[in-house]
Design a protein around this motif. Sequence first.
Motif, PDB file in Angstrom:
ATOM      1  N   MET A 139       0.812  -1.217   0.000  1.00 49.01           N
ATOM      2  CA  MET A 139       0.000   0.000   0.000  1.00 49.01           C
ATOM      3  C   MET A 139       0.847   1.270   0.000  1.00 49.01           C
ATOM      4  N   LYS A 176      -6.279  -3.234   2.151  1.00 46.86           N
ATOM      5  CA  LYS A 176      -6.301  -2.986   0.713  1.00 46.86           C
ATOM      6  C   LYS A 176      -7.281  -1.864   0.395  1.00 46.86           C
ATOM      7  N   SER A 190      -4.019  -2.683  -4.752  1.00 48.20           N
ATOM      8  CA  SER A 190      -2.805  -2.293  -4.041  1.00 48.20           C
ATOM      9  C   SER A 190      -2.347  -0.950  -4.588  1.00 48.20           C
ATOM     10  N   ASP A 197      -3.501  -6.560  -8.587  1.00 46.38           N
ATOM     11  CA  ASP A 197      -4.842  -6.247  -8.125  1.00 46.38           C
ATOM     12  C   ASP A 197      -5.753  -7.432  -8.421  1.00 46.38           C
TER      13      ASP A 197
END
Length: 219
Positions: A139, A176, A190, A197
């Motif tokens: 992230m 997320k 992400s 993803d």
Amino acid sequence: MNEKDPRAVLDRLIVDNREDYAGLSKLVGRNAAYIQQFIKRGSPKQLGERERGILARYFGIDEALLGAPQLLGAPQLLGRRRDGLRLVPKLKIQASAGSGALTDVEALAGQVGFDEKWLKKMGCEPSLLSLIRVAGDSMVPTLLDGDDIMVDRGAANRPLRDGIYVIRMDDVLMVKRLAKGPSGTVSVLSDNPVYPDWSNVDGIEITIIGRVVWTGRKL
């Protein structure tokens, strides 16, 4: 039931927080009728240590209220106000922001005081807030490995809106970005482009623990 009976305490928490028996049974890894049978039929007579710990930390209360042996001098309720502050429980768990790792609810790591008016201005019910730590870099740059995040568990009972959430997928606790898709699907994203993803995931495959509403980190 006596109002101090663990079954009565748990039933009151369920009503006050608009939870349901089946959902909490799933949270503790039991069959859908486990919580209802405990409250209504007294079976089992006592919550298991693991189940009791998960529920206590989910609701932000002392385990003694759910039947754990009372330690001398232990507080009866977490999250109470002190000097105008709301104490938010900090849990000794991590939400994966990387490849993922199996994570379970562990012991309380402490409590951190926040101004209650400030918390409510964010649209949060203070009693439904918890702090946990981010593990991994999927992230980045929004969240870094080791960041503390404040999770609003009340968001799990509200309609989904785009944002950053702590979720459980395939028994993995992770943080997320979620984006609503068509026909009840959700994209799990992400912020770090190095990570993949998942697009158009069926919403029933995702358990929303709560929405991330604040983050703090060391400099």
